[in-house]
Design an enzyme around this catalytic site. Structure first.
Site, short mmCIF file in Angstrom:
data_model
loop_
_atom_site.label_atom_id
_atom_site.label_comp_id
_atom_site.label_asym_id
_atom_site.label_seq_id
_atom_site.Cartn_x
_atom_site.Cartn_y
_atom_site.Cartn_z
N ARG A 1 21.80 139.81 58.06
CA ARG A 1 22.24 141.20 58.23
C ARG A 1 21.91 141.78 59.61
O ARG A 1 21.63 142.96 59.76
CB ARG A 1 21.58 142.09 57.18
CG ARG A 1 22.27 142.36 55.91
CD ARG A 1 23.74 142.12 55.78
NE ARG A 1 23.94 141.63 54.44
CZ ARG A 1 24.03 140.36 54.13
NH1 ARG A 1 24.04 139.44 55.09
NH2 ARG A 1 24.18 139.98 52.90
N SER B 1 24.79 148.39 50.07
CA SER B 1 23.35 148.29 49.81
C SER B 1 22.61 149.16 50.81
O SER B 1 22.85 149.04 52.02
CB SER B 1 22.88 146.85 49.99
OG SER B 1 23.57 146.02 49.10
N GLU C 1 19.70 149.17 55.54
CA GLU C 1 20.74 148.28 56.07
C GLU C 1 21.76 149.03 56.94
O GLU C 1 22.13 148.54 58.00
CB GLU C 1 21.44 147.57 54.89
CG GLU C 1 22.47 146.57 55.34
CD GLU C 1 23.12 145.82 54.20
OE1 GLU C 1 22.39 145.15 53.43
OE2 GLU C 1 24.35 145.91 54.08
#
Ligand SMILES: Cc1cc2nc3c(=O)[nH]c(=O)nc-3n(C[C@H](O)[C@H](O)[C@H](O)COP(=O)(O)OP(=O)(O)OC[C@H]3O[C@@H](n4cnc5c(N)ncnc54)[C@H](O)[C@@H]3O)c2cc1C
Length: 352
Positions: A158, A236, A337
């Site tokens: 990520r 998320s 995130e």
């Protein structure tokens, strides 16, 4: 223009100035003009990974809406050069329909192709880094248009060089290398393997893999749907924490006996564990929060949603409450995130 009109969370105050660029020349021109004037610049495309302050953004907001795909075949592989503003999910659908494997597990991820390298989008055991052959960028440091290979992109879980050095590069096109195949890439995610009725590591028919991913995602509110407030999110909210050996041992020690955290070895001694699992065991539940404002999704504890009348301040307050609860219970720091604009994330301090 209010940024709430451009973000999937439907949050964010006014843009100082709003520009939409539908061809590469317009993108480059708008960036160079903002830089020459010393104006702050916010790049945005699908707005699905952005948490923008209620005060908005006091500079130029440039929405990248460039389109176009070129295709080059060589033996078993096909290379696509895709404009940054192309929507990602329809591209995945077209690849699958065309018998091209490599991105089928990334179906249903909202947003643009140009944003996929930024946080190295991933889902169900696949990451876009596996298929990216090159990224063409405008380097705002030098003013030059250049091509970055996968090594230069510094992809990690990520994250990427683009996320670690925000604002330096403007992604213009992404080159994807896909394999001609009627079958998917090897299925690496247990839940997906179960849904497909295949062994972990084996392949499934390409279209079935995409459909199974979409069905799993819909069940978690992870496919945008105007009628479903659980999808008014940025996906998320927290990344899965990666703990070093000591950190993971400490986490196991703090858990009630018999409780074993989900774990995925990183191959270097570190272990990735599940943010959703920690959040649930720290006492947070699906649907917690304001049913007309900011609340945890009723389908997935990892998604924070705006159910109509929320604000970014409230969203970040809930995010901090969750991160604080997880820290108090397990000593693990959760990190957001999405990209925060106009706010800085304050990790929970050990002394709180
Ligand atoms: C319901 C839902 C589900 C999601 N599921 C997933 C998932 O499974 N996996 C996953 O990884 N992500 C997921 N996401 C997050 C998000 O969809 C991805 O990160 C997506 O790639 C963001 O694309 P975007 O065009 O919306 O980017 P934006 O939100 O517009 O921008 C995100 C960041 O990228 C920068 N950026 C955008 N375009 C460019 C460009 N051309 N050049 C340079 N910088 C740029 C922006 O400045 C910003 O920092 C989900 C989001 C939602 C709302």
């Amino acid at each position: 223009m209010r940024l709430s009109e451009l973000t999937t969370l439907r949050l964010g105050g006014p843009a100082g100035r709003y520009v939409e660029a539908s061809c590469e020349e317009e993108v480059v021109e708008a960036v160079r003009a903002a830089d020459a004037a010393g104006e702050p610049l916010l790049l945005l495309s699908g707005g699905s990974n952005l948490v923008v302050a209620d005060a908005g953004f006091p500079g130029t907001v440039l929405r990248i809406a460039t389109r176009g795909v070129t295709r080059e075949a060589a033996g078993a592989s096909v290379t696509l050069e895709v404009a940054a503003g192309e929507p990602w999910d329809p591209l995945v659908a077209a690849c699958v329909a065309d018998g091209l494997a490599g991105v089928e597990c990334l179906a249903g991820i909202p947003g643009s192709v140009g944003a996929t390298p930024i946080q190295n989008v991933g889902a169900y055991g696949q990451e876009v880094a596996e298929t990216i052959a090159a990224v063409r960028v405008l380097d705002r440091g030098t003013g030059a248009v250049e091509e970055l290979g996968p090594q230069d992109c510094g992809f990690t879980y990520r994250s990427s060089a683009f996320k670690r050095e925000p604002g330096r590069w403007v992604v213009l096109t992404v080159r994807l290398q896909l394999q001609r195949s009627r079958l998917s890439s090897p299925v690496r995610y247990a839940e997906l393997a179960r849904a497909l009725g295949v062994e972990l590591g084996s392949r499934a028919p390409l279209a079935e893999a995409r459909e199974a991913v979409l069905a799993l995602r819909r069940g978690k509110g992870m496919v945008l749907d105007d009628a479903d407030p659980d999808t008014r999110s940025a996906g998320s909210f927290f990344t899965n924490p990666i703990l070093d050996r000591d950190g993971y041992a400490a986490l196991r020690q703090r858990l009630r006996s018999g409780l074993e955290p989900p774990s995925w070895p990183e191959g270097d001694g570190r272990v990735k564990t599940s943010a959703a699992w920690l959040i649930e065991r720290a006492g947070f539940h699906r649907g917690d929060g304001d049913p007309d404002g900011i609340a945890i999704s009723t389908k997935h504890t990892l998604a924070l949603t705006n159910r109509g009348h929320g604000t970014t301040t409230q969203l970040l307050a809930l995010a901090h409450e969750i991160a604080g609860g997880v820290h108090d219970a397990f000593g693990v720091d959760l990190m957001p995130e999405p990209v925060l604009v106009g706010h800085a994330w304050e990790p929970v301090s050990p002394s709180r």
